[in-house]
Design a protein around this motif. Structure first.
Motif, PDB file in Angstrom:
ATOM      1  N   PRO A 107     -23.233  66.354  75.343  1.00  0.00           N
ATOM      2  CA  PRO A 107     -24.096  67.536  75.365  1.00  0.00           C
ATOM      3  C   PRO A 107     -25.456  67.370  76.031  1.00  0.00           C
ATOM      4  N   CYS A 108     -25.862  66.142  76.365  1.00  0.00           N
ATOM      5  CA  CYS A 108     -27.242  65.923  76.801  1.00  0.00           C
ATOM      6  C   CYS A 108     -27.630  66.732  78.042  1.00  0.00           C
ATOM      7  N   LYS A 109     -26.774  66.715  79.078  1.00  0.00           N
ATOM      8  CA  LYS A 109     -27.112  67.452  80.294  1.00  0.00           C
ATOM      9  C   LYS A 109     -27.159  68.956  80.033  1.00  0.00           C
ATOM     10  N   TYR A 110     -26.274  69.444  79.187  1.00  0.00           N
ATOM     11  CA  TYR A 110     -26.267  70.861  78.861  1.00  0.00           C
ATOM     12  C   TYR A 110     -27.546  71.228  78.097  1.00  0.00           C
ATOM     13  N   TYR A 111     -27.959  70.345  77.216  1.00  0.00           N
ATOM     14  CA  TYR A 111     -29.195  70.552  76.462  1.00  0.00           C
ATOM     15  C   TYR A 111     -30.401  70.606  77.405  1.00  0.00           C
ATOM     16  N   VAL A 112     -30.421  69.728  78.389  1.00  0.00           N
ATOM     17  CA  VAL A 112     -31.508  69.749  79.369  1.00  0.00           C
ATOM     18  C   VAL A 112     -31.556  71.095  80.081  1.00  0.00           C
ATOM     19  N   SER A 113     -30.392  71.586  80.501  1.00  0.00           N
ATOM     20  CA  SER A 113     -30.350  72.861  81.223  1.00  0.00           C
ATOM     21  C   SER A 113     -30.871  74.015  80.383  1.00  0.00           C
ATOM     22  N   ALA A 114     -30.627  73.958  79.080  1.00  0.00           N
ATOM     23  CA  ALA A 114     -31.003  75.058  78.185  1.00  0.00           C
ATOM     24  C   ALA A 114     -32.454  74.985  77.740  1.00  0.00           C
ATOM     25  N   THR A 115     -33.170  73.926  78.103  1.00  0.00           N
ATOM     26  CA  THR A 115     -34.547  73.761  77.622  1.00  0.00           C
ATOM     27  C   THR A 115     -35.564  73.723  78.753  1.00  0.00           C
ATOM     28  N   ARG A 116     -35.198  74.275  79.921  1.00  0.00           N
ATOM     29  CA  ARG A 116     -36.119  74.264  81.066  1.00  0.00           C
ATOM     30  C   ARG A 116     -36.950  75.548  81.168  1.00  0.00           C
ATOM     31  N   ALA A 117     -36.431  76.672  80.678  1.00  0.00           N
ATOM     32  CA  ALA A 117     -37.059  77.971  80.921  1.00  0.00           C
ATOM     33  C   ALA A 117     -38.091  78.330  79.858  1.00  0.00           C
ATOM     34  N   LYS A 118     -39.130  79.018  80.276  1.00  0.00           N
ATOM     35  CA  LYS A 118     -40.130  79.536  79.349  1.00  0.00           C
ATOM     36  C   LYS A 118     -39.709  80.888  78.779  1.00  0.00           C
ATOM     37  N   TYR A 119     -39.218  81.788  79.642  1.00  0.00           N
ATOM     38  CA  TYR A 119     -38.983  83.166  79.227  1.00  0.00           C
ATOM     39  C   TYR A 119     -37.512  83.527  79.034  1.00  0.00           C
ATOM     40  N   SER A 120     -36.665  83.099  79.957  1.00  0.00           N
ATOM     41  CA  SER A 120     -35.268  83.552  79.857  1.00  0.00           C
ATOM     42  C   SER A 120     -34.304  82.610  80.553  1.00  0.00           C
ATOM     43  N   ILE A 121     -33.073  82.627  80.039  1.00  0.00           N
ATOM     44  CA  ILE A 121     -31.930  81.964  80.671  1.00  0.00           C
ATOM     45  C   ILE A 121     -30.855  83.016  80.882  1.00  0.00           C
ATOM     46  N   VAL A 122     -30.304  83.081  82.084  1.00  0.00           N
ATOM     47  CA  VAL A 122     -29.119  83.912  82.299  1.00  0.00           C
ATOM     48  C   VAL A 122     -27.977  83.012  82.750  1.00  0.00           C
ATOM     49  N   PHE A 123     -26.818  83.217  82.135  1.00  0.00           N
ATOM     50  CA  PHE A 123     -25.603  82.536  82.557  1.00  0.00           C
ATOM     51  C   PHE A 123     -24.826  83.498  83.451  1.00  0.00           C
ATOM     52  N   VAL A 124     -24.600  83.089  84.688  1.00  0.00           N
ATOM     53  CA  VAL A 124     -23.920  83.948  85.653  1.00  0.00           C
ATOM     54  C   VAL A 124     -22.419  83.738  85.500  1.00  0.00           C
ATOM     55  N   VAL A 125     -21.715  84.781  85.058  1.00  0.00           N
ATOM     56  CA  VAL A 125     -20.285  84.677  84.748  1.00  0.00           C
ATOM     57  C   VAL A 125     -19.482  85.678  85.574  1.00  0.00           C
ATOM     58  N   GLU A 126     -18.179  85.392  85.716  1.00  0.00           N
ATOM     59  CA  GLU A 126     -17.310  86.285  86.497  1.00  0.00           C
ATOM     60  C   GLU A 126     -17.088  87.607  85.781  1.00  0.00           C
ATOM     61  N   LYS A 127     -17.068  87.552  84.441  1.00  0.00           N
ATOM     62  CA  LYS A 127     -16.822  88.762  83.661  1.00  0.00           C
ATOM     63  C   LYS A 127     -17.580  88.677  82.339  1.00  0.00           C
ATOM     64  N   LEU A 128     -18.284  89.736  82.007  1.00  0.00           N
ATOM     65  CA  LEU A 128     -19.037  89.758  80.752  1.00  0.00           C
ATOM     66  C   LEU A 128     -18.095  89.760  79.550  1.00  0.00           C
ATOM     67  N   PHE A 129     -18.569  89.217  78.451  1.00  0.00           N
ATOM     68  CA  PHE A 129     -17.832  89.268  77.189  1.00  0.00           C
ATOM     69  C   PHE A 129     -18.837  89.289  76.048  1.00  0.00           C
ATOM     70  N   GLU A 130     -18.354  89.656  74.886  1.00  0.00           N
ATOM     71  CA  GLU A 130     -19.181  89.555  73.695  1.00  0.00           C
ATOM     72  C   GLU A 130     -18.381  88.866  72.594  1.00  0.00           C
ATOM     73  N   ASN A 131     -19.083  88.254  71.668  1.00  0.00           N
ATOM     74  CA  ASN A 131     -18.462  87.578  70.533  1.00  0.00           C
ATOM     75  C   ASN A 131     -19.447  87.579  69.375  1.00  0.00           C
ATOM     76  N   ASP A 132     -19.302  86.648  68.440  1.00  0.00           N
ATOM     77  CA  ASP A 132     -20.188  86.660  67.278  1.00  0.00           C
ATOM     78  C   ASP A 132     -21.621  86.284  67.635  1.00  0.00           C
ATOM     79  N   ARG A 133     -21.829  85.703  68.835  1.00  0.00           N
ATOM     80  CA  ARG A 133     -23.178  85.298  69.230  1.00  0.00           C
ATOM     81  C   ARG A 133     -23.766  86.177  70.326  1.00  0.00           C
ATOM     82  N   PHE A 134     -22.942  86.688  71.217  1.00  0.00           N
ATOM     83  CA  PHE A 134     -23.407  87.504  72.336  1.00  0.00           C
ATOM     84  C   PHE A 134     -22.966  88.955  72.146  1.00  0.00           C
TER      85      PHE A 134
END
Length: 374
Positions: free
Chosen positions: A328-355
């Motif tokens: 998980p370390c590299k993924y954690y680094v990616s998620a802790t770089r932004a001050k205001y927002s992170i967007v994950f660019v995906v082929e198709k939107l989805f929702e679940n218990d978190r999104f």
């Protein structure tokens, strides 16, 4: 001898680089020796130099030296007493990184061919070995010379040290030099050394090693789990990447539109990019994108207003199904770089218990996204 060594394990965005530079600027005014700041990556060096100049009217003090870890080893530990191992001086040119993986060294440690190639470059995996052996052969003159030059040594991203570098660290801790190390074991994305030695004293295992050093009176160990970089939404998402109880905290509040963590349909990314100019991140070169980007490992130590991540397969599965991330370390680094927002660019939107689906406004239009709910 009274030891004055401090190790600070701090959360991403806790201000590690800021605090190092602030302390060095003050110490530089009073010491009659030099002060060294070292870290592993070139990006880390750039961040340190930028922060130092920001705090110090655009200049780096004359008695402050900023080097990468390998520059430090070569310049200060390997070259000065190379004659204790080699038949002469000024033989070693530079460091060879081309044989770091897969190279089998048949020469015995202590013989020149164990360390040096025919072009007189020293193998990256033997740099620390050479420094240690040179110190032994010269009756500790390598470390004594260092003590004469430096009053303080600051090591950033301490979690990246590995193998024989741990032995270098032990030599520094037991010297007359005041050593301060900062790091975050959750950001162990690189290692300086490809070796089996000290495998249990690297990455996530560093904490136990430092705790034992504190018991032995070698260091003072401190923890700081509060981030200054981002707010609650990014904080909670980052915590979800690691399945442990060592959570980071945040009370940072920004008054910015479209804050937090989102899934964004790739067809809407161009419009989003034009408005916010986020830094694009990807796991490695296998993830293709038309935008200028950094790999997860490269961006460690860096801060951006907004980040756009093109997730690989494992990241997508984590987002959609909450599957665990094996490394998980590299993924954690990616998620802790932004001050205001992170967007994950995906082929198709989805929702679940978190999104959950919602609309956000981009200038005069509205686009559908899926937002991480805290």
């Amino acid at each position: 001898m009274q030891l004055n060594n401090i190790v600070i394990m701090a959360a991403a965005g806790a201000g590690k680089t800021h605090d190092i530079c602030k302390e060095v600027i003050e110490n530089a005014k009073t010491t009659n020796k030099k002060i060294l700041i070292t870290t592993y990556t070139n990006k880390g060096i750039e961040s340190i130099e930028k922060e130092y100049k920001k705090q110090n009217n655009g200049v780096i003090d004359k008695n402050v030296v900023i080097l990468s870890w390998f520059q430090f080893l070569l310049r200060e530990l390997v070259k000065p007493y190379q004659s204790s191992i080699l038949k002469g001086i000024n033989i070693i040119n530079s460091i060879d990184f081309n044989h770091q993986y897969g190279y089998i060294n048949f020469s015995s440690r202590g013989t020149p061919k164990h360390y040096i190639l025919s072009n007189n470059n020293i193998l990256s995996n033997t740099v620390s070995e050479f420094a240690i052996d040179s110190n032994v052969n010269s009756n500790s003159k390598v470390i004594q010379r260092l003590e004469d030059i430096y009053s303080h040594i600051y090591i950033d991203e301490i979690q990246d040290l590995a193998g024989e570098d741990i032995e270098i660290l032990n030599l520094l801790f037991n010297s007359k030099i005041s050593v301060q190390c900062v790091g975050d074991v959750k950001q162990s994305t690189y290692t300086t050394y490809n070796a089996k030695k000290n495998k249990k004293v690297t990455g996530i295992y560093f904490i136990d090693y430092f705790k034992q050093l504190e018991i032995n009176g070698i260091i003072t160990l401190r923890f700081n789990n509060k981030t200054r970089r981002f707010g609650k939404e990014i904080c909670e998402f980052s915590n979800s990447i690691f399945d442990d109880n060592n959570k980071i905290e945040s009370d940072t509040i920004y008054n910015k539109e479209n804050q937090g963590v989102y899934l964004l349909d790739e067809k809407d990314f161009e419009q989003y990019f034009k408005m916010y100019k986020p830094q694009v991140l990807k796991f490695d070169a296998r993830t293709k994108t038309d935008y200028d980007s950094l790999n997860f490992g490269q961006c460690k130590g860096m801060t951006f207003d907004r980040v756009a991540i093109f997730p690989n397969k494992k990241y997508k599965e984590f987002l959609q199904k909450r599957t665990s991330l094996d490394s998980p370390c590299k993924y954690y680094v990616s998620a802790t770089r932004a001050k205001y927002s992170i967007v994950f660019v995906v082929e198709k939107l989805f929702e679940n218990d978190r999104f959950k689906y919602m609309n956000i406004k981009l200038e005069d239009s509205s686009i559908k996204v899926s937002k991480y709910m805290v």
